[in-house]
Write a protein that holds these residues in place. Sequence first.
Motif, PDB file in Angstrom:
ATOM      1  N   ILE A  62       0.841  -1.194   0.000  1.00  0.00           N
ATOM      2  CA  ILE A  62       0.000   0.000   0.000  1.00  0.00           C
ATOM      3  C   ILE A  62       0.878   1.247   0.000  1.00  0.00           C
ATOM      4  CG2 ILE A  62      -0.211   0.047   2.522  1.00  0.00           C
ATOM      5  CD1 ILE A  62      -3.140   1.058   2.056  1.00  0.00           C
ATOM      6  N   VAL A  63       0.427   2.270  -0.715  1.00  0.00           N
ATOM      7  CA  VAL A  63       1.020   3.609  -0.669  1.00  0.00           C
ATOM      8  C   VAL A  63      -0.131   4.598  -0.568  1.00  0.00           C
ATOM      9  CG1 VAL A  63       3.123   3.044  -1.951  1.00  0.00           C
ATOM     10  CG2 VAL A  63       1.102   3.847  -3.184  1.00  0.00           C
ATOM     11  N   GLY A  64       0.149   5.761   0.009  1.00  0.00           N
ATOM     12  CA  GLY A  64      -0.912   6.744   0.128  1.00  0.00           C
ATOM     13  C   GLY A  64      -0.406   8.087   0.595  1.00  0.00           C
ATOM     14  N   VAL A  65      -1.319   9.053   0.550  1.00  0.00           N
ATOM     15  CA  VAL A  65      -1.066  10.402   1.053  1.00  0.00           C
ATOM     16  C   VAL A  65      -2.282  10.825   1.859  1.00  0.00           C
ATOM     17  CG1 VAL A  65       0.455  11.095  -0.843  1.00  0.00           C
ATOM     18  CG2 VAL A  65      -1.991  11.528  -1.010  1.00  0.00           C
ATOM     19  N   GLY A  66      -2.074  11.739   2.785  1.00  0.00           N
ATOM     20  CA  GLY A  66      -3.173  12.246   3.582  1.00  0.00           C
ATOM     21  C   GLY A  66      -2.802  13.564   4.220  1.00  0.00           C
ATOM     22  N   PRO A  99      -8.485  13.606   5.406  1.00  0.00           N
ATOM     23  CA  PRO A  99      -8.735  13.134   4.040  1.00  0.00           C
ATOM     24  C   PRO A  99      -7.509  12.338   3.560  1.00  0.00           C
ATOM     25  CG  PRO A  99      -8.608  15.554   4.131  1.00  0.00           C
ATOM     26  CD  PRO A  99      -8.355  15.045   5.494  1.00  0.00           C
ATOM     27  N   TYR A 100      -7.757  11.271   2.811  1.00  0.00           N
ATOM     28  CA  TYR A 100      -6.659  10.419   2.362  1.00  0.00           C
ATOM     29  C   TYR A 100      -6.942   9.842   0.981  1.00  0.00           C
ATOM     30  CZ  TYR A 100      -9.727   6.554   3.644  1.00  0.00           C
ATOM     31  OH  TYR A 100     -10.796   5.695   3.719  1.00  0.00           O
ATOM     32  N   LEU A 101      -5.866   9.463   0.315  1.00  0.00           N
ATOM     33  CA  LEU A 101      -5.913   8.689  -0.929  1.00  0.00           C
ATOM     34  C   LEU A 101      -4.933   7.543  -0.745  1.00  0.00           C
ATOM     35  CD1 LEU A 101      -6.642   8.109  -3.890  1.00  0.00           C
ATOM     36  CD2 LEU A 101      -4.768   9.632  -4.529  1.00  0.00           C
TER      37      LEU A 101
END
Length: 180
Positions: free
Chosen positions: A137-141, A154-156
């Motif tokens: 998994i990778v993401g930003v928030g 908020p996240y993606l």
Amino acid sequence: MTGRTPFLSRCIALTILCATTAAAQAADANRRQGFWFSGGLGAASFGCSDCGDRANGLGVHLSLGGTVSPRLLVGAGSDSFTKSEDGVTGTFATLDARVRFYPTLTNGFFLTGGLGVGSARASGDGVSVTSNGGSGIVGVGYDIPIGKRASLTPYLNVFSLRIEGTTSNVASLGVAITLP
């Protein structure tokens, strides 16, 4: 006297700016300490190497852990995708070791990454089939403070599963509540 007024005003403004920035850094640093938890819901999109069109459904996010430093959080997490159609429910999920890295102490922006195991499950009419494999998994928030110890986040997140030779992925855009 008039020549000193602009200089004095600039010094006062600079002092206030430095104090405000230091207070914001201290507030973010204090917010990220000890045990933390994050849980949220959002819209998710599923696709795979053997699929045609992407499918849209519900995304669920849960993660928890401990704070190594105000910039680095470690723990475990699970993100999932669920969709029901024609009496069949498909669920794709990951359970992983996860890190959350804040590049700066001055705001709530962070990067997420993790590796673990994933599962794909289809169920309907009393029959259920589950397959397991590896996941990442990778993401930003972005943590937006909404109280002394809580943030709206908020996240993606995007996770990938490799199960029985098939690669699938889920992109999830949502909002979580984070409690440090």
